[in-house]
Design a protein around this motif. Structure first.
Motif, PDB file in Angstrom:
ATOM      1  N   LEU A 185      32.242  49.459  39.290  1.00  0.00           N
ATOM      2  CA  LEU A 185      32.736  48.115  39.030  1.00  0.00           C
ATOM      3  C   LEU A 185      32.497  47.234  40.252  1.00  0.00           C
ATOM      4  O   LEU A 185      32.259  47.745  41.362  1.00  0.00           O
TER       5      LEU A 185
ATOM      6  N   LEU B  73      31.358  42.516  33.689  1.00  0.00           N
ATOM      7  CA  LEU B  73      32.815  42.479  33.699  1.00  0.00           C
ATOM      8  C   LEU B  73      33.332  41.181  33.086  1.00  0.00           C
ATOM      9  O   LEU B  73      34.305  41.182  32.329  1.00  0.00           O
TER      10      LEU B  73
ATOM     11  N   SER C 102      32.902  48.292  32.410  1.00  0.00           N
ATOM     12  CA  SER C 102      33.761  47.113  32.482  1.00  0.00           C
ATOM     13  C   SER C 102      34.704  47.027  31.291  1.00  0.00           C
ATOM     14  O   SER C 102      35.842  46.554  31.422  1.00  0.00           O
TER      15      SER C 102
END
Length: 319
Positions: free
Chosen positions: A3, A196, A227
């Motif tokens: 991430l 994301l 995500s």
């Protein structure tokens, strides 16, 4: 796939909250690279280029804005195309044009290179970002952003307007050259951050993850899958983008761990709160009670064994 860094996640959430307050909402839902959303044939001609630009404007609800395209050749020559008519103007232009600029007579001028016409993904991403820039300008949203944040905020706006799949694909492009395969990007934000932002969009608008993932390329999809797990683990935080935007803007929020749906369902991976003094006292009382019960159990066993021995002795004496 990893991430983004927490600092970047926080920036994405703060910027998303700010743009939502300026009306950054989808008009046509999640726009996909399919014939349903882009039914016009494309051959790179001025007419089809103009039609593509107008189609992107329609998906953003900005079709009434007059737009002039400037196609710049490698030799530095430029020609204009009107998006309303698809006709070339043939007017010489400054080849140092910005990607998007306001026209004195109203509307906008969008500059693209002739090379971008050869790659539909690059061209569509360029138009998506141009239209997102127009939205931010028309909504006076740039005033709420510090200058360094304005270019990446164009990508966030693209996601919130429904172009997240297109922008995320455009952020990670393979290109074969003399030196081998290279990766290019037609966006300001990298693929992990756009993935994301797309996952957050899906939670905001109840879009199933599989719907967004269906038309993502391999690497963007891998980032999106990770995500999506994060967004599902932070649903309450995503809801705060609408319910408490001031808290998001003030960075007054906590980010939870990313856990799979099975871990969330079974409660695995949750951080236990630190025990209070009362918790520790109750635990001590349980341990003392357990120790007393164990001693009673041992005493009862010993007494039973002694009784058995006495019975055997008595029996032997009687005989």
């Amino acid at each position: 796939m990893d991430l983004p860094e927490e600092s970047q996640i926080r920036w994405i959430l703060r910027t998303t909250a700010a743009l939502l307050q300026h009306g950054a909402e989808p008009v046509r839902g999640l726009v996909q690279p399919t014939a349903e959303f882009f039914p016009d044939p494309f051959d790179g001609s001025p007419k089809t280029v103009a039609a593509l630009m107008l189609r992107v404007q329609e998906h953003a609800g900005l079709q009434d804005l007059p737009v002039e395209l400037a196609v710049v050749t490698p030799e530095g020559q430029a020609s204009t195309v009107s998006c309303s008519s698809g006709a070339c103007g043939g007017v010489a232009l400054d080849t140092k044009l910005e990607r998007v600029a306001r026209r004195d007579e109203g509307g906008y001028r969008v500059a693209i290179s002739a090379g971008e016409l050869r790659n539909p993904t690059v061209l569509t991403t360029a138009f998506v970002r141009a239209v997102s820039f127009m939205f931010l300008s028309e909504a006076d949203a740039f005033d709420a952003l510090v200058p360094p944040d304005r270019e990446p905020a164009v990508d966030i706006a693209a996601v919130l307007l429904g172009f997240g799949v297109l922008a995320t694909n455009g952020s990670y492009l393979y290109a074969k050259g003399c030196g081998g395969v290279q990766v290019h990007s037609a966006t300001k934000m990298p693929v992990d951050e756009l993935a994301l932002a797309l996952a957050v969009y899906c939670r905001l608008h109840d879009v199933p993850d599989r719907t967004a993932a269906r038309h993502l390329d391999v690497t963007p999809r891998a980032h999106f899958d990770e995500s999506a797990v994060w967004a599902s683990s932070n649903v309450a935080l995503v809801r705060m983008l609408r319910s408490a935007p001031d808290r998001i803007a003030a960075d007054d929020f906590s980010i939870g761990e990313s856990r799979s749906w099975l871990a969330r369902a079974l409660g695995f991976g949750k951080r236990r709160p630190a025990p209070t003094a009362e918790d520790e006292l109750r635990e001590l009382e349980r341990e003392l009670a357990a120790g007393a019960a164990k001693r009673r159990s041992l005493d009862e066993g010993k007494a039973k064994k002694l009784a058995e021995i006495r019975a055997l002795v008595d029996e032997s004496l009687e005989s």
